[in-house]
Motif scaffolding. Structure first.
Motif, mmCIF file in Angstrom:
data_model
loop_
_atom_site.group_PDB
_atom_site.id
_atom_site.type_symbol
_atom_site.label_atom_id
_atom_site.label_comp_id
_atom_site.label_asym_id
_atom_site.label_seq_id
_atom_site.Cartn_x
_atom_site.Cartn_y
_atom_site.Cartn_z
ATOM 1 N N THR A 40 0.829 -1.204 0.000
ATOM 2 C CA THR A 40 0.000 0.000 0.000
ATOM 3 C C THR A 40 0.860 1.248 0.000
ATOM 4 O O THR A 40 2.036 1.210 0.354
ATOM 5 C CB THR A 40 -0.920 0.032 1.239
ATOM 6 N N ARG A 41 0.279 2.365 -0.382
ATOM 7 C CA ARG A 41 0.998 3.644 -0.383
ATOM 8 C C ARG A 41 1.385 4.052 1.031
ATOM 9 O O ARG A 41 2.449 4.618 1.253
ATOM 10 C CB ARG A 41 0.105 4.749 -0.945
ATOM 11 N N ARG A 42 0.495 3.793 1.939
ATOM 12 C CA ARG A 42 0.708 4.241 3.315
ATOM 13 C C ARG A 42 1.812 3.449 4.019
ATOM 14 O O ARG A 42 2.540 3.994 4.846
ATOM 15 C CB ARG A 42 -0.602 4.123 4.085
ATOM 16 N N ASN A 43 1.899 2.152 3.735
ATOM 17 C CA ASN A 43 2.888 1.290 4.403
ATOM 18 C C ASN A 43 3.632 0.436 3.380
ATOM 19 O O ASN A 43 3.594 -0.794 3.448
ATOM 20 C CB ASN A 43 2.191 0.384 5.421
ATOM 21 N N PRO A 44 4.351 1.013 2.436
ATOM 22 C CA PRO A 44 5.028 0.199 1.418
ATOM 23 C C PRO A 44 6.173 -0.614 2.024
ATOM 24 O O PRO A 44 6.978 -0.099 2.785
ATOM 25 C CB PRO A 44 5.563 1.241 0.428
ATOM 26 N N GLY A 45 6.187 -1.894 1.708
ATOM 27 C CA GLY A 45 7.264 -2.764 2.153
ATOM 28 C C GLY A 45 7.208 -3.147 3.620
ATOM 29 O O GLY A 45 8.115 -3.810 4.116
ATOM 30 N N ARG A 46 6.185 -2.790 4.318
ATOM 31 C CA ARG A 46 6.093 -3.101 5.750
ATOM 32 C C ARG A 46 5.563 -4.525 5.929
ATOM 33 O O ARG A 46 4.586 -4.935 5.321
ATOM 34 C CB ARG A 46 5.156 -2.113 6.441
ATOM 35 N N ALA A 47 6.254 -5.285 6.772
ATOM 36 C CA ALA A 47 5.888 -6.694 6.990
ATOM 37 C C ALA A 47 4.703 -6.796 7.944
ATOM 38 O O ALA A 47 4.580 -6.024 8.886
ATOM 39 C CB ALA A 47 7.076 -7.450 7.566
ATOM 40 N N PHE A 48 3.842 -7.771 7.643
ATOM 41 C CA PHE A 48 2.686 -8.014 8.507
ATOM 42 C C PHE A 48 2.321 -9.488 8.483
ATOM 43 O O PHE A 48 2.714 -10.227 7.588
ATOM 44 C CB PHE A 48 1.488 -7.162 8.076
ATOM 45 N N PHE A 49 1.611 -9.898 9.510
ATOM 46 C CA PHE A 49 1.086 -11.250 9.568
ATOM 47 C C PHE A 49 -0.368 -11.223 9.130
ATOM 48 O O PHE A 49 -1.137 -10.344 9.531
ATOM 49 C CB PHE A 49 1.158 -11.817 10.988
ATOM 50 N N GLY A 50 -0.742 -12.189 8.301
ATOM 51 C CA GLY A 50 -2.122 -12.334 7.858
ATOM 52 C C GLY A 50 -2.475 -13.800 7.828
ATOM 53 O O GLY A 50 -1.607 -14.668 7.751
ATOM 54 N N CYS A 51 -3.749 -14.097 7.869
ATOM 55 C CA CYS A 51 -4.194 -15.488 7.848
ATOM 56 C C CYS A 51 -3.733 -16.145 6.552
ATOM 57 O O CYS A 51 -3.852 -15.575 5.474
ATOM 58 C CB CYS A 51 -5.715 -15.548 7.966
ATOM 59 N N SER A 52 -3.208 -17.347 6.683
ATOM 60 C CA SER A 52 -2.727 -18.054 5.494
ATOM 61 C C SER A 52 -3.892 -18.501 4.613
ATOM 62 O O SER A 52 -3.702 -18.756 3.429
ATOM 63 C CB SER A 52 -1.874 -19.253 5.902
ATOM 64 N N ASN A 53 -5.086 -18.561 5.167
ATOM 65 C CA ASN A 53 -6.271 -18.960 4.400
ATOM 66 C C ASN A 53 -7.068 -17.751 3.890
ATOM 67 O O ASN A 53 -8.158 -17.925 3.357
ATOM 68 C CB ASN A 53 -7.201 -19.821 5.254
ATOM 69 N N TYR A 54 -6.528 -16.558 4.086
ATOM 70 C CA TYR A 54 -7.277 -15.366 3.706
ATOM 71 C C TYR A 54 -7.603 -15.364 2.225
ATOM 72 O O TYR A 54 -6.737 -15.542 1.378
ATOM 73 C CB TYR A 54 -6.487 -14.096 4.060
#
Length: 166
Positions: A40-54
């Motif tokens: 995203t523009r707001r957080n480019p390249g920032r790592a995050f955790f998300g559900c693997s089944n998303y």
């Protein structure tokens, strides 16, 4: 889901990645969250955790999200902010309830004022009627006084006529 080795080779081996993979969070669906990178523009390249089944099966309830670089201090700050927000919401709710009570009391007072004004109007009509009756009585008394004066004048004239004639 990405393994620790794949993530280490595909993402630069920073302390954030190593620390976050060791503390890999679990999604509400029960599967471990996968490490991803924001585009995203707001957080480019920032790592995050998300559900693997998303969005794998189009199921919207797999919506686990957590920034990988968020520390416990930051989470605690967010919790504090959430608590403040909840307190403010409670205060707002109480203020709204007080406003509703005050509004209801005002409505009741307005109703009482309206009833009192109606009573005053009724009394004023009664006063006007009685004033009208008093004015009529005063006119009748004036007429009676005039008649009495005329009668006295006639009597005096008759007396004078009678006294002269003898």
């Amino acid at each position: 889901m990405l393994s620790k080795e794949k993530v280490s080779s595909s993402i630069s081996s920073s302390s954030i990645v190593n620390r976050t993979l060791e503390n890999n969070p679990m999604c509400t669906c029960g599967s471990p969250a996968s490490l991803r990178t924001s585009n995203t523009r707001r957080n480019p390249g920032r790592a995050f955790f998300g559900c693997s089944n998303y969005n794998m099966k189009g199921l919207p309830h797999y919506n686990f999200f957590k920034w990988a670089d968020s520390s416990q201090e930051r989470e605690q700050e967010l919790v504090k902010i959430d608590i403040k927000l909840l307190r403010k919401q409670d205060e707002l709710q109480k203020t709204q309830e007080e406003f509703q009570k005050t509004r209801e009391e005002l409505r009741k007072l307005e109703e009482e004022v309206r009833k009192t004004m109606e009573e005053v109007r009724h009394w004023m009509e009664e006063v006007r009627k009685r004033e009208g009756e008093i004015v009529k009585m005063e006119l009748e008394l004036r007429h009676q006084r005039i008649h009495i004066r005329i009668c006295w004048a006639i009597l005096i004239l008759l007396y004078l006529f009678y006294v002269r004639s003898y």
